[in-house]
Design an enzyme around this catalytic site. Structure first.
Site, short mmCIF file in Angstrom:
data_model
loop_
_atom_site.label_atom_id
_atom_site.label_comp_id
_atom_site.label_asym_id
_atom_site.label_seq_id
_atom_site.Cartn_x
_atom_site.Cartn_y
_atom_site.Cartn_z
N LYS A 112 36.15 44.99 42.17
CA LYS A 112 36.56 44.90 43.58
C LYS A 112 37.68 45.89 43.92
CE LYS A 112 34.70 40.39 44.57
NZ LYS A 112 34.06 40.13 43.27
C1 PLP Z 1 32.68 39.93 43.07
C2 PLP Z 1 32.16 40.12 41.70
C3 PLP Z 1 30.77 40.23 41.43
C4 PLP Z 1 29.72 40.07 42.52
O1 PLP Z 1 29.68 41.14 43.44
P1 PLP Z 1 28.94 41.00 44.84
O2 PLP Z 1 29.28 42.23 45.59
O3 PLP Z 1 29.53 39.75 45.48
O4 PLP Z 1 27.48 40.83 44.58
C5 PLP Z 1 30.36 40.47 40.14
N1 PLP Z 1 31.26 40.57 39.12
C6 PLP Z 1 32.59 40.46 39.33
C7 PLP Z 1 33.51 40.56 38.17
C8 PLP Z 1 33.09 40.25 40.61
O5 PLP Z 1 34.42 40.14 40.81
#
Ligand code: PLP
Length: 463
Positions: A112
């Site tokens: 993120k």
């Molecule tokens: C948020 C997150 C995801 C999922 O991503 P999306 O964009 O919501 O599909 C997968 N792995 C981690 C570690 C995350 O923080």
């Protein structure tokens, strides 16, 4: 570039307004009016360019007209300087045509950061330009909160208040949030569950006088700028591999994998996009039947994917409906009312031409972590393991390499890793003293008035 809503009736907006707005007024999500293209020769050139340079070039057509070019270059360079690997998102070969794209070298060790580091800079720039301020509020079960806090800390026109469930997040996750002592960062530990936190945030947004007074805002995963920033690593990885590729993506809200679909729309030779889900498998069930149906949420070892509804799927749906906002509105209204909707045979067929989906449960996650470690010596976290597991199950074309996205550093989820291989992964040096750092947070009752009082007293908004 102008942006339209997936529900078709909200005003068409330029990039800067879309950035600050988030959800469209008609309840839809914003998408660009058209998809710019990346020519094969530009794609080849990207292979040897620095990540930040590629990021500027890929994103520029989407922001042009809203931000000065020189400033945009600076914001992107600043955002990716906070990453601790010279390649920003290194691409690692695992063997057998499988590659790992490490997206966890940012300040909070989760993918993120790739989007939120840039979004923090963009928000600050836009607010200063307008002479405005915002109070960002959000609820977190762990990961999103720390990435948002790192993105917004020390930014003059922003206050950020993150609600987490008291004593229900891991110590690493709590400390990643509460050891940020910047004056504009406020952590509230709510005496309740994650759902209570989410309900409180919703209630604050629905309290219109409060919302307007403190200029409440969010940086949640439906924000278009986050998706845009994520398209870049699909483009860069495909350029480095220099031919048709597939991607496998551990998926929750469908934001990350939708960015891959967007890269494909821009002409990047992406043959398949593999969705990896944990037991919260709304997407694999959809790809079997064409029916989108809500179930409850089950906790798993990959908590950042424990979701009931994949909100960004609406963006794909808009495209599958020939960009007809009225049809999307009809389908989404049915879905919200009934908890289930049949998207139709032809739309399912179109989606299947590009996407596959597999469900990887917690036992399989442990096996994937162990097998990956035995075969390659690499330690992966449970989210990454879901992606790798799905790639192994569904990728049948040995001529096309598959890039599996590594979305979190294994040290963020040490318990699952230890269970799988008997090794407890260590935090990288720059976080090595996390457990010694002083913390600051307030414990608050699960009560709207109490939480609003805390947000009000922490906001530096006058009047
Ligand atoms: C948020 C997150 C995801 C999922 O991503 P999306 O964009 O919501 O599909 C997968 N792995 C981690 C570690 C995350 O923080």
């Amino acid at each position: 570039m102008k942006y339209v809503s997936t529900r078709g009736t909200a005003p068409v907006l330029p990039f800067d307004d879309v950035l600050l707005t988030g959800l469209a007024r008609d309840g839809g999500l914003y998408l660009p009016e058209s998809w710019p293209t990346i020519t094969p020769s530009r794609l080849r050139a990207f292979a040897d360019m620095r990540y930040a340079e590629v990021a500027v070039e890929v994103m520029w057509p989407f922001v042009e007209g809203a931000i000065d070019e020189g400033i945009f270059v600076e914001l992107v360079e600043d955002a990716y300087r906070s990453f601790r690997h010279p390649d920003v998102v290194p691409l690692v070969e695992l063997g057998g045509g499988v590659w790992l794209l490490e997206l966890f070298h940012g300040p909070t060790l989760a993918f993120k950061d790739v989007a939120l580091q840039l979004v923090g800079h963009l928000f600050e720039h836009e607010l200063l330009k307008r002479g405005e301020r915002v109070t960002i509020v959000g609820a977190t079960s762990g990961d999103t909160g720390s990435a948002a806090i790192e993105a917004c800390r020390d930014r003059e026109p922003i206050d950020i208040c993150i609600l987490h469930p008291h004593e229900r997040v891991s110590e690493v996750q709590r400390r990643q949030m509460t050891t940020v002592l910047s004056p504009n960062v406020h952590n509230l530990a709510v005496e309740g569950t994650f759902d209570d936190c989410q309900d409180l945030v919703k209630a604050m947004f629905n309290d219109l006088p409060f919302r307007d007074r403190f200029h409440l805002s969010a940086v949640n995963s439906i924000n278009w700028a986050r998706i845009l920033a994520q398209t870049v690593y699909y483009v860069k990885a495909a350029a480095q591999l220099g031919g048709p590729v597939a991607f496998s993506v551990p998926t929750g809200n469908f934001g990350n994998i939708f960015a891959g679909w967007a890269a494909r729309q821009m002409g990047v030779p992406i043959r398949r996009l593999v969705i990896g889900s944990n037991r919260n498998d709304i997407l694999p069930r959809f790809f079997e039947s064409g029916v989108m149906a809500m179930h409850g949420v089950t906790p798993t070892s990959s908590p950042s994917m424990d979701i009931q509804v994949s909100s960004n799927f609406e963006r794909l749906l808009f495209e599958l409906c020939g960009r007809n906002g009225a049809v999307v509105t009809h389908l989404m209204t049915r879905f919200r009312a009934d908890g289930t909707v049949d998207m139709g045979e032809s739309r399912l067929g179109m989606a299947r031409e590009i996407f596959d989906a597999a469900r990887i449960d917690d036992d399989a996650v442990l096996r994937v972590i162990a097998a990956t470690y035995e075969r390659t010596g690499r330690i992966v976290d449970p989210h990454t393991a879901v992606g790798l597991g799905a790639a192994g199950l569904l990728h049948h074309d040995p001529a096309t390499p598959i890039v599996s996205l590594a979305t979190a550093h294994p040290a963020k989820f040490p318990d699952a890793v230890e269970e799988a291989i008997g090794i407890r992964p260590e935090l990288p040096d720059f976080l090595g003293d996390l457990f010694e750092r002083p913390e600051r947070y307030e414990v608050v009752a699960n009560d709207l008035a109490a939480v609003e009082a805390h947000v009000a007293s922490s906001s530096r908004m006058e009047g």
